[in-house]
Design an enzyme around this catalytic site. Structure first.
Site, PDB file in Angstrom:
ATOM      1  N   PHE A  64       0.834  -1.208   0.000  1.00 51.29           N
ATOM      2  CA  PHE A  64       0.000   0.000   0.000  1.00 51.29           C
ATOM      3  C   PHE A  64       0.865   1.254   0.000  1.00 51.29           C
ATOM      4  CE2 PHE A  64      -1.631   2.863   3.566  1.00 51.29           C
ATOM      5  CZ  PHE A  64      -2.256   3.776   2.720  1.00 51.29           C
ATOM      6  N   ASP A  69       3.498   5.691  -2.809  1.00 50.27           N
ATOM      7  CA  ASP A  69       4.752   6.445  -2.818  1.00 50.27           C
ATOM      8  C   ASP A  69       5.302   6.598  -4.233  1.00 50.27           C
ATOM      9  OD1 ASP A  69       7.037   7.596  -1.137  1.00 50.27           O
ATOM     10  OD2 ASP A  69       8.111   6.100  -2.304  1.00 50.27           O
ATOM     11  N   ASP A  73       6.166  10.100  -5.971  1.00 50.49           N
ATOM     12  CA  ASP A  73       7.557  10.388  -6.355  1.00 50.49           C
ATOM     13  C   ASP A  73       7.795  10.297  -7.854  1.00 50.49           C
ATOM     14  OD1 ASP A  73       8.217  10.796  -3.739  1.00 50.49           O
ATOM     15  OD2 ASP A  73       9.267   8.891  -3.452  1.00 50.49           O
ATOM     16  N   ARG A  78      10.134  -0.494  -9.615  1.00 49.49           N
ATOM     17  CA  ARG A  78      10.038  -0.952  -8.231  1.00 49.49           C
ATOM     18  C   ARG A  78      10.220  -2.468  -8.243  1.00 49.49           C
ATOM     19  NH1 ARG A  78      10.403   1.086  -3.230  1.00 49.49           N
ATOM     20  NH2 ARG A  78       9.110   2.872  -3.856  1.00 49.49           N
ATOM     21  N   ASP A 140       8.441  14.242   4.367  1.00 51.54           N
ATOM     22  CA  ASP A 140       9.325  13.972   3.240  1.00 51.54           C
ATOM     23  C   ASP A 140       8.894  14.764   2.013  1.00 51.54           C
ATOM     24  OD1 ASP A 140      11.360  12.757   1.783  1.00 51.54           O
ATOM     25  OD2 ASP A 140      10.142  11.028   1.249  1.00 51.54           O
ATOM     26  N   LYS A 166       8.554   7.846   8.797  1.00 54.22           N
ATOM     27  CA  LYS A 166       8.260   7.236   7.502  1.00 54.22           C
ATOM     28  C   LYS A 166       8.749   5.794   7.403  1.00 54.22           C
ATOM     29  CE  LYS A 166       8.900   7.714   2.528  1.00 54.22           C
ATOM     30  NZ  LYS A 166       9.501   8.453   1.415  1.00 54.22           N
ATOM     31  N   PHE A 205      18.841   1.909   8.583  1.00 51.94           N
ATOM     32  CA  PHE A 205      18.259   1.319   7.380  1.00 51.94           C
ATOM     33  C   PHE A 205      17.981   2.396   6.331  1.00 51.94           C
ATOM     34  CE2 PHE A 205      14.472   0.048   4.945  1.00 51.94           C
ATOM     35  CZ  PHE A 205      14.872  -1.184   4.447  1.00 51.94           C
ATOM     36  N   ASP A 209      19.481   3.113   2.641  1.00 53.44           N
ATOM     37  CA  ASP A 209      18.615   3.280   1.480  1.00 53.44           C
ATOM     38  C   ASP A 209      19.002   4.520   0.681  1.00 53.44           C
ATOM     39  OD1 ASP A 209      16.470   1.544   0.613  1.00 53.44           O
ATOM     40  OD2 ASP A 209      15.156   3.290   0.677  1.00 53.44           O
ATOM     41  N   ASP A 210      19.321   5.600   1.380  1.00 54.86           N
ATOM     42  CA  ASP A 210      19.716   6.841   0.710  1.00 54.86           C
ATOM     43  C   ASP A 210      21.035   6.654  -0.043  1.00 54.86           C
ATOM     44  OD1 ASP A 210      17.488   7.899   1.874  1.00 54.86           O
ATOM     45  OD2 ASP A 210      18.544   9.281   3.204  1.00 54.86           O
TER      46      ASP A 210
END
Length: 318
Positions: A64, A69, A73, A78, A140, A166, A205, A209-210
């Site tokens: 979801f 998202d 974005d 994905r 965000d 988030k 985490f 991810d960044d």
């Protein structure tokens, strides 16, 4: 209507099961750890099946969040495939599909746990985590205007709040808390402890991810990173802004937050010049050493509950 049912089945198959499933598996792992600690036995087949239902509930919740998202974005891929909304026959229908995915979470919980004394506690936990995650998404999305890059809005305080709300709550605290509730844990201080540790792990985490969004291999991580184009308040740009000189800051101002491959390349080249890969590696080791010290002090519950989560993500490449 068969047509609608077939749509839902296809939509679920496309969006739910193709991730790493770490969140869902954590529910089973936590229950197994707590069962061994309290009764010195493994879970039986029925207990594993029931824990799996709640694990899948989190995976539906994750789907979801991701479907919605990706739309917000304007993401392209994905989990190694085009985002659901990018399919020609889907497009804006994906918005409603995300709502459906969320609704299935509560259908599963009611169907399998509606008669349990902890049913309300489970529902309230999910509702609270969903709200927190959506607040985090709001922080965000409002970190930067799409048309105006205001670097002064990028602060570590804002970043840490985004990460906590988030990512950390639904990725780490939710599966741990579910396992605790269904295992009969009543001590409120144990939940406070779990939340604190899970938020620490969650920050690590998200920083991972960044970093992977910028330098990870799209074939490995399953998506094309767009944090630079999306004008995101990411750990990478924060670290860069701490180290740039005046001309380099101007370079960031002129090139960040734009859907232009040449400008994105300039930002990535600056990151390499600033050696942010080494900065990240140093952060990762510092985090790992500190969390091990913190876990050594845990006495309210088995530290293995958290060790497993760290093991799954430490030095991950995807």
């Amino acid at each position: 209507i068969p047509e609608a049912l077939e749509w839902c089945k296809t939509m679920m198959d496309y969006n739910v099961p193709k991730g790493k499933l770490n969140r869902g598996l954590t529910v089973i792992g936590v229950q197994r750890t707590l069962m061994k600690a309290s009764s010195n036995r493994d879970l039986n087949e029925k207990e594993i099946a029931r824990a799996s239902v709640l694990g899948w509930a989190i995976e539906f919740l994750q789907a979801f969040f991701l479907v919605a998202d990706d739309i917000m974005d304007e993401s392209v891929t994905r989990r190694g495939q085009p985002c659901w909304y990018k399919l020609d026959h889907v497009k804006s229908i994906a918005i409603n599909d995300s709502f459906l995915l969320e609704s299935y979470v509560f259908t599963m919980i009611k169907e399998h746990f509606g008669e349990e004394e902890y049913y309300l506690e489970l529902v309230e936990l999910f509702l609270d985590v969903i709200q927190k995650t959506e607040f985090g998404q709001l922080l965000d999305l409002t970190s930067g205007d799409e048309k105006v890059v205001d670097l002064n809005r990028f602060t570590m305080e804002r970043y840490q709040k985004i990460v906590k709300y988030k990512t950390a709550f639904y990725t780490f605290y939710l599966p741990v808390a579910i396992g605790m509730i269904t295992s009969g844990v009543k001590d409120k201080s144990a939940f406070v402890l779990a939340k604190s540790i899970c938020c620490q792990i969650g920050e690590y985490f998200q920083i991972q991810d960044d970093f992977l969004d910028c330098f990870g291999d799209p074939k490995t991580i399953g998506k094309v990173g767009t944090d630079i184009q999306d004008n995101k308040c990411s750990w990478m740009v924060l670290q860069a802004l701490e180290r740039v000189d005046k001309s380099q800051r101007e370079l960031v101002q002129q090139n960040y937050g734009q859907w232009d491959d040449a400008k994105v390349a300039k930002i990535k080249e600056l990151y390499k010049t600033l050696d942010l890969a080494s900065v990240y590696e140093k952060y990762e080791e510092t985090f790992y050493n500190q969390i091990q010290k913190d876990l050594a002090k845990v006495s309210l519950m088995p530290r293995e509950v958290f060790d497993e989560a760290i093991k799954k993500i430490y030095k991950r490449k995807m």
